[in-house]
Enzyme design. Structure first.
Site, PDB file in Angstrom:
ATOM      1  N   TYR A 189      43.247  45.289  32.888  1.00 44.66           N
ATOM      2  CA  TYR A 189      42.165  46.172  33.226  1.00 44.66           C
ATOM      3  C   TYR A 189      42.737  47.499  33.116  1.00 44.66           C
ATOM      4  O   TYR A 189      43.706  47.896  33.504  1.00 44.66           O
ATOM      5  CB  TYR A 189      42.325  45.751  34.780  1.00 44.66           C
ATOM      6  CG  TYR A 189      41.597  44.535  35.474  1.00 44.66           C
ATOM      7  CD1 TYR A 189      40.358  44.649  35.556  1.00 44.66           C
ATOM      8  CD2 TYR A 189      42.384  43.438  35.642  1.00 44.66           C
ATOM      9  CE1 TYR A 189      39.591  43.369  35.926  1.00 44.66           C
ATOM     10  CE2 TYR A 189      41.588  42.207  35.821  1.00 44.66           C
ATOM     11  CZ  TYR A 189      40.353  42.309  36.276  1.00 44.66           C
ATOM     12  OH  TYR A 189      39.738  40.990  36.644  1.00 44.66           O
ATOM     13  N   LYS A 195      35.039  38.487  41.783  1.00 47.52           N
ATOM     14  CA  LYS A 195      34.741  37.851  43.045  1.00 47.52           C
ATOM     15  C   LYS A 195      33.635  37.213  43.087  1.00 47.52           C
ATOM     16  O   LYS A 195      33.492  36.156  44.066  1.00 47.52           O
ATOM     17  CB  LYS A 195      35.052  38.676  44.059  1.00 47.52           C
ATOM     18  CG  LYS A 195      36.640  39.369  44.255  1.00 47.52           C
ATOM     19  CD  LYS A 195      37.588  38.182  44.499  1.00 47.52           C
ATOM     20  CE  LYS A 195      38.822  38.508  44.558  1.00 47.52           C
ATOM     21  NZ  LYS A 195      39.854  37.374  44.426  1.00 47.52           N
ATOM     22  N   HIS A 233      46.674  31.417  34.400  1.00 47.28           N
ATOM     23  CA  HIS A 233      46.929  32.519  34.240  1.00 47.28           C
ATOM     24  C   HIS A 233      47.939  32.849  35.297  1.00 47.28           C
ATOM     25  O   HIS A 233      47.447  32.802  36.609  1.00 47.28           O
ATOM     26  CB  HIS A 233      46.125  33.707  34.052  1.00 47.28           C
ATOM     27  CG  HIS A 233      45.370  33.765  32.766  1.00 47.28           C
ATOM     28  ND1 HIS A 233      44.474  35.171  32.345  1.00 47.28           N
ATOM     29  CD2 HIS A 233      45.356  32.915  31.712  1.00 47.28           C
ATOM     30  CE1 HIS A 233      44.158  34.867  31.076  1.00 47.28           C
ATOM     31  NE2 HIS A 233      44.638  33.719  30.718  1.00 47.28           N
TER      32      HIS A 233
END
Ligand code: APR
Ligand code: PHB
Length: 389
Positions: free
Chosen positions: A200, A296, A72
């Site tokens: 998001y 993360k 991406h």
């Protein structure tokens, strides 16, 4: 039994460390309390930073990732339906790879089986002894028998609820924590993703995320209250809520279907300090937790064990303790930097019960600033793709 490094836990941290040590010619045994199938049944985030991709390639566990992972160039943010694309590649020349954590775990497990390195699954009552001295031991029960492993070092790769951090005396460890008053309700569905990149979304009804596992399998989330139960959410309710939080054009394109998995994950920020206690090291979720906004967790775990493997390699190769002495400080620096970013994305995108209209105006101002400032976008891009000073 004797080994150089006893690794507690066969999640991504333990398996990656195992592979790195194997490559360095350091003997290690992995001790895992669950079965391999149970470990592979856990569904987690799926975004790999470039440095994680590079490491998997260096370790030779990249075949499936390179065939099936999706590169991406950016992500989309949405605020009350207003869209903003952050083009990592154009902004800073970096990208990410979308490839499920479960698949990374499977690839590492397969590589370990192929190489014949030792792993013990379904080990119960795992205990770590004498790590303050030079000769630590790990004991456990398997098939009704007690076993003991003598080792030089213990790597605590056993996640947030593991035995490693719990074995450290209270007065030797400090913890820093924020528990958020909500969780993510996630649904996996065999339908093509609604968009090519992740979305998001902030909405006054709460956060939503559109993610994917492949071109035909999607992963979606909506923010829910901390006490809600997944079984109280029918598929229909989930899709309605998700659509309500997205830009209307995107909501219209959403392809729904029966969920093949549905679960709620709580959100937490957590850091333990320090990360070394004599000959015991904490890594990955045993050392720190980030909320999933920003994906993360896996990348931090990979960073930690890379540092640890380098330090142990230095110890065995050069008889130098410099690396193991520096481990905690180095990892904590990366940890706090990543905690800050995950916290920031979380507070920008979620609805907080107590922050009121002032809080929402500040969130909107933050989003508008991102839209107006290339430097702000570069900062997001740099952190999302993995900042290394
Ligand atoms: N003894 C042995 N193994 C244990 C024990 C124990 N007492 N307690 C826990 N474990 C095992 C768990 O069953 C699990 O397989 O340790 C493993 C820890 O794996 P993870 O929880 O996946 O943690 P980690 O490897 O640090 O991976 C970090 O994975 O959990 C996600 O969101 C997290 O993305 C992050 C990444
Ligand atoms: C996921 O695909 O599960 C995912 C992706 C990005 C995140 C969190 C989870 O930030």
């Amino acid at each position: 039994m004797r080994t150089q490094v006893a690794i507690i836990g066969a999640g991504p941290a333990g398996l990656t460390l195992g592979r790195l040590l194997e490559t360095a010619g350091i003997d290690a045994v992995i001790i895992e309390q669950r079965s391999a199938d149970y470990v592979l049944g856990r569904i987690r985030a799926g975004v790999l930073e470039q440095s994680s991709v590079d490491l998997l390639r260096r370790m030779g566990v990249n075949q499936r990732m390179d065939a099936e992972g999706i590169v991406h160039d950016g992500v989309e943010l949405s605020f009350d339906g207003d869209m903003l694309r952050i083009d990592f590649n154009e902004l800073i020349g970096r990208r990410v790879m979308v490839y499920g954590q479960t698949e990374v775990t499977r690839d590492l497990m397969d590589a370990r089986i192929a190489s014949g390195a030792k792993s013990i699954y379904e080990a119960s009552d795992v205990q770590i002894h004498d790590f303050a001295g030079e000769t630590p031991r790990v004991s456990f029960t398997k098939d009704g028998q007690t076993h003991q492993i003598n080792c030089d070092f213990v790597a605590g790769c056993d996640g947030f609820h593991g035995v490693s951090r719990a074995s450290v005396p209270d007065q030797a460890i400090s913890v820093f924590e924020r528990v958020y008053p909500f969780g993510w309700l996630g649904v996996l569905v065999d339908q093509p993703p609604v968009a090519e990149e992740l979305i998001y979304a902030h909405h006054e009804r709460g956060f939503a995320l559109c993610s994917m596992r492949s071109h035909s399998r999607s992963r979606y989330y909506v923010q829910v209250g901390a006490t809600e139960k997944a079984q109280d959410w029918s598929d229909e309710m989930f899709w309605d809520e998700l659509r309500a939080r997205l830009n209307p054009d995107i909501a219209e394109r959403l392809k729904t279907g029966p969920s093949i998995e549905k679960s709620i994950a709580p959100l937490r920020s957590f850091v333990a300090e320090p990360l070394r206690f004599g000959r015991l090291f904490l890594t990955g979720d045993a050392a720190h937790i980030v909320p999933p906004t920003g994906a993360k967790g896996l990348n931090m775990a990979i960073h930690d064990v890379t540092e640890l493997a380098t330090a142990l390699n230095e110890f065995y190769g050069e008889r130098s303790k410099a690396g193991i002495d520096a481990y905690s400080g180095k990892v904590l620096e990366n940890t706090w930097r990543t905690e800050r970013f995950s916290w920031w994305m979380t507070q920008l995108l979620h609805t907080f019960p107590d922050s009121g209209d002032f809080g929402r105006r500040i969130q909107r101002a933050d989003f508008d600033y991102l839209g107006a400032s290339r430097i702000a976008q570069q900062s997001l891009a740099e952190n999302y793709t993995g900042f290394r000073p």
